[in-house]
Design an enzyme around this catalytic site. Structure first.
Site: not given
Lengths: 514, 423
Positions: A36, A274, A409-410
């Site tokens: 543990d 933006d 992502g873009l």
């Protein structure tokens, strides 16, 4: 029995360890089998602590079971006291020790140690990590804190931060500064950084600031009842919540000190043009109750996202989350089964996920951008730099953190769209390195070949572009041209058109307008 | 290479201590075993703590649809409200429906399941009958009360031995899960020596399964296989005792013991091993520069400590101050202890606070320890090598000898490179 691969929360004794490790001069004697001690490395590795957690394990083995595990426990307790000389000891059992029914509390009590010994009852087969932390802190406050005369100046306690908490270190710094500006002194911050004697002083504060309901709410309620200390109900994550929190604190303290919110850049960043493309981005939010609640509000009111779904893994906050979900008009997902979370995300197809490290991996698998907003987290989310989630700086941090995967992502989307482009493709490498130069001449052939194959395949499902429409298409800015072509073709097919004219192009544009 | 020691450590007094142990339990073995045995699923029957341990130890591996999981015991299972065996049947059915590619299922016992005496053995027999011939169900314990870290692999392999088919053929079994690349190197070396037929335990799939009998001889590649050793001997097989194949010397001694058993001519042995021996010596001599004349202190972790201390002292020029091992097994560790130069304190078991006191007093140049101790020791100015990496990284045999030395050298190199101190 429940088949499990991933757990959002550890067992409750790990919650108790988070309290003990956050504190100083407190020791935890844990009746537990060999092995543990793995939990130590959560603190030494993920949180990179430079000392061992203040936990002594009895490490009983199979051969001890028939004999004297109780004696083993007492010896471990005595050794821990002799070696570490703590101001107080907490004692408890891990899941296995719970089954062998030695009574750590009772055993420790008979030893007559000259310091407070606080027994913990943590039902390992029903409850989890957050409960363990909340209950442990509550027991500490209950045993150690006494009613006291209030401080002369207005003061408060900060309640809830623990070891292994998501950004607890910097949240405490941020909120302590905020309170300082409001002219409010912090009496005790606990459990993180506090000693048992600090806990004994908690009664002096005028009110409590509850930063993390998951790990401090029971103690906050107890203090309200016993010491007449009201506590804050708003968790200051996000610009709006921080303003509301300030209003709440002013009401509790009577502070009228002016506040400088110059450093809050998030609100302007979010209004600047933006950020327009963020409007209506569909996000799915999952994590612990508190962070999900805060994130939902930020997503909708401060980022202009659309919340497509939300949920939490800690049932203790199921009611709160259901209420929020109703307000947002979505279904609440209360589960600790990551497969169900994955299924929900797959069904909702959000454009972004805000979640834990598990959702980060789900996002990776499904190709959906993701930012981490809640524990459990891995080592990279215990950063060296200052990065709170709370207060004004927290709002700045959140804006940057959520936006980064989207910008990326873009970029990825553009790369994908122009993967045949002669100077803007995966193989070309970053343009500022001039990496595209050698391969440029070779790949310039590809788009032509692509056009060719398109033209050849137009016999089937794909409609034929009339010359005029083709010319019109070329007038469309290059970075949306691919999308326009695809949309138009899909539209033409759905309408049963075999030819695409200029009209078809604009019909399609109108059809997909959003 | 330094001259062999006048006397080894086989008869040196062993410091045996009991107290808090800072070690993993045997469940951890699942993390590398499930990669090795490609058609197996490891189902732990335990608590949330077991699941949390596996996910903490497996790191990012947990996200790759791993072939292991935990059937978490709930309140109703403990109170006897539900029939545990029926619950297990239901869980296994659910699991096998989701993963029809699974051919071997290991029910892995944990501390909670051992303490409540849940009979996994009976469950395994019953489930084997239910799912035969498609799936074979076996059972072993990886509980912390019975096993330490790598002993989980031992328990798993030992559970496979009784169900292996019988044979009278004279065959060599090499026992111990190795990374595939290392296993392939080993097979190539033994094949070049003309030794065979060669079998490997654990096999990569149930199809490759091996047989055992009175003419079987076996060699171990890992020092933690005590129970498997005993189980094979019970099947009539004979053990080829040898130092473990770490470093040039260890690999040569290990191969040589097997070659002797199979009466391989010395000339052939020299011809096959000459080039890789030279490569290994060269790689070690380059990688081990920072280790020369440095001292090392081993906390117990994996039972690899004794052979590794032998490698570091004899081939890298280090001095061992203490060599701690969770268990010492004379038949397995003896040949390495014979080679380990006299001097270090050999210790078995652990009282971690007392051992930390000894370590601080001894002030070693390098401390080999677990991840719960490494950062706290580094913060105190000690250079550490975290031990778990030695189990996960390819370190056996000639071609990895340089990498093995480099694993120990890296913390010392890093310490000398970093110029800005903490305070």
């Amino acid at each position: 029995m429940k088949l499990t691969v991933w757990t959002y929360e550890g067992p409750p004794h790990v919650g108790a360890m988070r309290v003990a490790t956050g504190m100083k001069k407190l020791h935890y004697v844990l009746h537990a089998p060999q092995g543990d001690t793995y939990a130590d490395l959560l603190f030494t590795m993920i949180e990179r602590r430079d000392h061992r957690p203040p936990v002594t394990y009895t490490t009983f083995q199979a051969r001890d079971l028939g004999a004297d595990t109780a004696g083993l426990f007492k010896k471990a307790c005595q050794d821990a006291y002799d070696r570490f000389q703590p101001e107080a000891i907490i004692v408890g059992a891990s899941c296995t020790a719970e089954l062998i029914q030695d009574d750590p509390g009772g055993l420790a009590e008979t030893m007559g140690l000259p310091i407070p010994v606080i027994p913990l009852e943590l039902p390992s087969y029903q409850r989890k990590e957050n409960f363990g932390a909340d209950e442990t802190f509550f027991q500490l406050v209950k045993h150690l804190a006494k009613p006291q005369a209030k401080t002369e100046r207005v003061s408060c306690n900060i309640i809830g931060p623990t070891a292994l908490g998501f950004r607890h270190r910097d949240d405490v710094a941020e909120i302590t500064n905020l309170l300082f500006e409001l002219g409010i002194e912090v009496n005790v911050t606990a459990p993180m950084g506090a000693t048992p004697s600090d806990i004994a002083q908690m009664g002096k504060a005028h009110f409590n600031v509850l930063l993390y309901p998951e790990t401090g709410e029971t103690a906050a309620r107890y203090c309200e009842k016993e010491f007449d200390q009201p506590y804050t109900k708003i968790v200051p994550i996000g610009a709006g919540a921080t303003h509301d929190f300030i209003t709440e604190v002013r009401a509790l303290s009577g502070s009228t000190a002016p506040l400088d919110s110059q450093a809050l850049r998030q609100t302007w960043w979010s209004r600047s043009v933006d950020s327009t493309y963020l409007t209506g981005k569909r996000v799915f939010i999952f994590g612990d109750g508190t962070h999900v609640k805060a994130a939902a509000r930020i997503a909708r009111d401060e980022m202009g996202f659309e919340v497509a779904g939300l949920g939490c893994y800690n049932r203790e906050y199921a009611r709160d989350i259901r209420t929020i979900a109703k307000e947002f008009g979505v279904e609440a997902l209360i589960t600790d089964d990551y497969l169900l979370v994955e299924k929900t995300i797959e069904a909702l197809q959000p454009e972004m996920i805000l979640g834990t490290q598990m959702e980060r991996h789900i996002g990776k698998r499904l190709g959906i951008p993701c930012a981490v907003i809640s524990a459990p987290v891995h080592v990279q989310d215990f950063p060296a730099r200052y990065s709170p989630q709370m207060g004004f700086e927290g709002a700045n941090v959140i804006f940057d953190t959520w936006i980064h995967p989207l910008v990326m992502g873009l970029e990825e989307h553009l790369l994908h769209m122009f993967r045949e482009d002669f100077e803007f493709n995966d193989a070309a490498g970053p343009s500022h390195h001039g990496g595209h130069q050698p391969s440029g001449t070779a790949s310039v052939q590809v788009p032509a070949a692509q056009e060719q194959s398109l033209a050849l395949s137009t016999g089937g499902d794909v409609a034929i572009w009339l010359a005029e429409a083709e010319r019109e298409l070329k007038k469309i800015p290059f970075f949306v041209r691919g999308k326009a072509r695809r949309n138009t073709e899909t539209y033409a097919t759905s309408q049963g058109l075999s030819e695409i004219s200029v009209d078809t192009l604009y019909e399609a544009k109108a059809f997909y307008a959003r | 290479m330094p001259p062999p020691p006048a006397t080894g450590c086989r008869t040196a007094p062993v410091l045996k201590q009991r107290g808090q142990r800072e070690v993993f339990c045997g469940l951890t073995g699942i993390i590398w075993l499930h990669r090795k045995i490609q058609d197996a699923f490891f189902l732990v029957v335990g608590s949330r703590t077991c699941a949390h341990l596996l996910q903490s130890a497996a790191g990012v591996m947990i996200f790759a649809e791993p072939r292991f999981g935990t059937a978490i015991l709930e309140e109703a299972d403990l109170a006897g409200l539900k029939d545990a065996q029926a619950e297990l049947d239901r869980t296994v059915e659910e699991l096998l429906a989701r993963r029809p590619d699974i051919r071997q299922l290991f029910l892995v016992g944990s501390c909670p399941s051992e303490v409540i005496k849940l009979d996994l053995n009976r469950a395994a027999e019953r489930l084997t009958q239910t799912y035969a011939p498609r799936v074979r169900v076996l059972e072993y314990s990886g509980s912390g009360i019975e096993t330490t870290f790598t002993q989980g692999e031992d328990a798993c392999l030992a559970a496979m031995v009784p169900v292996l088919p019988s044979t009278d053929a004279r065959e060599l079994i090499v026992v111990g899960a190795l990374p595939d690349v290392v296993e392939d190197q080993m097979v190539a070396l033994l094949t070049d020596l003309g030794i065979g037929p060669l079998r490997i335990l654990p096999a990569r799939t149930i199809e490759d399964e091996i047989a055992v009998g009175p003419n079987t001889v076996f060699a171990l590649t890992q020092p933690f296989l005590g129970d498997t050793h005993a189980a094979l001997i019970r099947r009539g097989a004979r053990h080829i005792a040898a130092p473990f194949p770490f470093g040039e010397e260890g690999t040569t001694a290990w191969l040589s013991a097997i070659a002797e058993e199979f009466n391989i001519p010395r000339a052939l042995f020299d011809r096959v091993t000459e080039a890789p021996r030279r490569r290994a010596r060269q790689a070690i001599s380059q990688a081990a520069v920072p280790l020369n004349d440095k001292s090392v202190f081993f906390f117990p972790d994996s039972q690899l400590e004794i052979p590794l201390a032998r490698f570091l002292t004899r081939e890298c020029g280090m001095t061992a101050l203490e060599v701690g091992s969770p268990y010492i097994h004379d038949a397995l560790h003896g040949p390495d202890l014979d080679l380990l130069p006299k001097g270090p304190q050999i210790s078995e078991g652990q009282d971690v606070d007392l051992q930390l006191d000894r370590c601080r007093a001894a002030h070693p140049d390098l401390t080999v320890c677990g991840l719960g101790l490494a950062n706290p020791l580094e913060a105190d100015g000690f250079a550490t090598k975290w031990a778990i990496e030695l189990v996960f990284t390819p370190v056996h045999f000639y071609e990895q000898a340089g990498d093995l030395a480099a694993l120990f050298a890296r913390p010392l190199r890093r310490k000398s490179i970093l110029k800005v101190a903490a305070e």
